[in-house]
Each structure stands twice: as C-alpha cells, then as structure tokens.
Motif scaffolding. Structure first.
Motif, mmCIF file in Angstrom:
data_model
loop_
_atom_site.group_PDB
_atom_site.id
_atom_site.type_symbol
_atom_site.label_atom_id
_atom_site.label_comp_id
_atom_site.label_asym_id
_atom_site.label_seq_id
_atom_site.Cartn_x
_atom_site.Cartn_y
_atom_site.Cartn_z
ATOM 1 N N GLN A 1 5.016 -5.013 -16.029
ATOM 2 C CA GLN A 1 5.935 -4.214 -15.224
ATOM 3 C C GLN A 1 5.395 -2.845 -14.786
ATOM 4 O OE1 GLN A 1 8.661 -5.887 -13.949
ATOM 5 N NE2 GLN A 1 7.347 -7.354 -14.965
ATOM 6 N N ALA A 2 4.659 -2.175 -15.625
ATOM 7 C CA ALA A 2 4.143 -0.852 -15.246
ATOM 8 C C ALA A 2 3.174 -0.970 -14.069
ATOM 9 C CB ALA A 2 3.468 -0.183 -16.438
ATOM 10 N N ASP A 3 2.267 -1.929 -14.160
ATOM 11 C CA ASP A 3 1.307 -2.140 -13.077
ATOM 12 C C ASP A 3 2.022 -2.592 -11.808
ATOM 13 O OD1 ASP A 3 -1.337 -1.957 -12.194
ATOM 14 O OD2 ASP A 3 -1.710 -4.088 -12.541
ATOM 15 N N LYS A 4 2.995 -3.461 -11.964
ATOM 16 C CA LYS A 4 3.757 -3.955 -10.807
ATOM 17 C C LYS A 4 4.493 -2.803 -10.126
ATOM 18 C CE LYS A 4 7.418 -7.248 -9.641
ATOM 19 N NZ LYS A 4 8.365 -8.224 -10.226
ATOM 20 N N ALA A 5 5.104 -1.935 -10.902
ATOM 21 C CA ALA A 5 5.842 -0.796 -10.334
ATOM 22 C C ALA A 5 4.894 0.143 -9.588
ATOM 23 C CB ALA A 5 6.585 -0.046 -11.432
ATOM 24 N N ARG A 6 3.736 0.403 -10.161
ATOM 25 C CA ARG A 6 2.759 1.278 -9.516
ATOM 26 C C ARG A 6 2.292 0.676 -8.190
ATOM 27 N NH1 ARG A 6 -2.431 0.963 -9.025
ATOM 28 N NH2 ARG A 6 -2.697 -0.723 -10.517
ATOM 29 N N LEU A 7 1.949 -0.606 -8.211
ATOM 30 C CA LEU A 7 1.485 -1.275 -6.985
ATOM 31 C C LEU A 7 2.590 -1.367 -5.941
ATOM 32 C CD1 LEU A 7 -0.570 -4.131 -8.648
ATOM 33 C CD2 LEU A 7 -1.501 -2.270 -7.261
ATOM 34 N N ALA A 8 3.802 -1.674 -6.386
ATOM 35 C CA ALA A 8 4.925 -1.787 -5.453
ATOM 36 C C ALA A 8 5.211 -0.458 -4.770
ATOM 37 C CB ALA A 8 6.168 -2.295 -6.175
ATOM 38 N N ALA A 9 5.105 0.638 -5.512
ATOM 39 C CA ALA A 9 5.333 1.960 -4.916
ATOM 40 C C ALA A 9 4.257 2.278 -3.874
ATOM 41 C CB ALA A 9 5.352 3.036 -5.998
ATOM 42 N N ALA A 10 3.009 1.992 -4.201
ATOM 43 C CA ALA A 10 1.907 2.233 -3.256
ATOM 44 C C ALA A 10 2.051 1.334 -2.023
ATOM 45 C CB ALA A 10 0.566 1.990 -3.937
ATOM 46 N N TYR A 11 2.434 0.089 -2.243
ATOM 47 C CA TYR A 11 2.632 -0.861 -1.154
ATOM 48 C C TYR A 11 3.756 -0.385 -0.225
ATOM 49 C CZ TYR A 11 3.625 -5.314 1.185
ATOM 50 O OH TYR A 11 3.847 -6.291 2.121
ATOM 51 N N ALA A 12 4.886 -0.011 -0.815
ATOM 52 C CA ALA A 12 6.032 0.451 -0.025
ATOM 53 C C ALA A 12 5.678 1.684 0.794
ATOM 54 C CB ALA A 12 7.221 0.739 -0.948
ATOM 55 N N GLN A 13 4.956 2.614 0.192
ATOM 56 C CA GLN A 13 4.557 3.820 0.910
ATOM 57 C C GLN A 13 3.639 3.463 2.078
ATOM 58 O OE1 GLN A 13 2.629 6.797 -1.471
ATOM 59 N NE2 GLN A 13 2.176 8.101 0.276
ATOM 60 N N SER A 14 2.684 2.585 1.852
ATOM 61 C CA SER A 14 1.767 2.184 2.918
ATOM 62 C C SER A 14 2.504 1.475 4.051
ATOM 63 C CB SER A 14 0.683 1.249 2.363
ATOM 64 O OG SER A 14 -0.137 1.942 1.466
ATOM 65 N N ILE A 15 3.433 0.608 3.704
ATOM 66 C CA ILE A 15 4.210 -0.107 4.719
ATOM 67 C C ILE A 15 5.062 0.877 5.523
ATOM 68 C CG2 ILE A 15 6.102 -1.764 5.043
ATOM 69 C CD1 ILE A 15 3.397 -3.078 4.520
ATOM 70 N N ARG A 16 5.662 1.850 4.852
ATOM 71 C CA ARG A 16 6.465 2.865 5.567
ATOM 72 C C ARG A 16 5.597 3.650 6.546
ATOM 73 N NH1 ARG A 16 9.026 3.494 0.556
ATOM 74 N NH2 ARG A 16 7.669 5.225 0.023
#
Length: 141
Positions: free
Chosen positions: A45-60
């Motif tokens: 979960q920690a790695d997933k949360a970190r990647l998801a945040a970076a992914y969301a920021q890049s997509i935005r």
C-alpha cells in the motif's frame, strides 16, 4: 527539474514507467484477492499510494496542458495508451474483486447477526423490543 522543464518524450516515458509500476502492483493485489489472501496486500500500500499520487499529478499536468506531450512521438503515445488501457482493466478487475469481497463479508455478518438475533427472538436490523420496566421515582432522593 520543474514540470515545465521536462521535455515531452521524457514526460511520456515517466508516465509509461508509472503506469507499468501501478499496473504491476494492482495485478499482484488482484492475484492475492483471488487467492483469498487479502492480508498480504498491506505491504504494497505505501508504494501504491506513492505511485498513484505521482501518476495523478502527471495526468493532471498533461490534462491541463496537452502540449506537455506534444512531440513525444506517435509510438510512445501509443505505448502509453496501450498501457493505460491495461491499467484501467486491472483497476476495474480490482474494483469487482473488492466489491465481491465486501458483499460476501456483509452477507456473512448479516447471517451471523440473524443467527444471534434469532436466539433472542430478534431479527437483524429490527429494533429490540424489551418488556417495559416499571419506573419508581423517589421524590425524597
């Protein structure tokens, strides 16, 4: 390096890498859910949360300025689209697995509550109907 300084090719490659990593984590989680080993998901979960945040920021950032990926090349854009489709399919599968697990858990809880309630004459979700107890008021107290 600021987001404005990242060239389009590098931005798309970063998005591809993030998408691949997230897809891998979700695929592992799905495998664990299918194997009925949900407790083994916690370490991811920690790695997933970190990647998801970076992914969301890049997509935005890309959504706010499409020129951020203009010039990355058709092949890279197509690779990103393909990986994004796979990622979305795995995320949908995970949603279905989690919804199924949630429904199964609720069914088990409901059955237990009904069984427990049946022994005392109550039904699950119903209000308990206790016999009215007389009340005595001591005005001298």
């Amino acid at each position: 390096m600021t987001s404005e300084a990242i060239d389009p090719t590098m931005r798309v490659k970063m998005l591809i890498a993030l998408t691949e990593e997230l897809t891998e984590i979700i695929s592992r989680e799905n495998m664990l859910l299918r194997a009925q080993r949900p407790s083994e998901i916690a370490p991811l979960q920690a790695d997933k949360a970190r990647l998801a945040a970076a992914y969301a920021q890049s997509i935005r950032q890309v959504a706010a300025d499409r020129t951020a990926v203009t010039g990355a090349g058709a092949a890279l854009i197509e690779e990103l689209r393909s990986l994004t489709k796979i990622f979305e399919e795995r995320a949908d599968q995970q949603r279905a697995l989690l919804d199924g697990a949630r429904a199964a858990g609720e069914t088990v809880i409901r059955a237990i509550a009904e069984e427990a309630g049946g022994k005392s004459g109550e039904k699950y979700g119903g209000a308990a109907k206790a016999a009215a107890a007389p009340i005595v008021v001591n005005e001298n107290a």
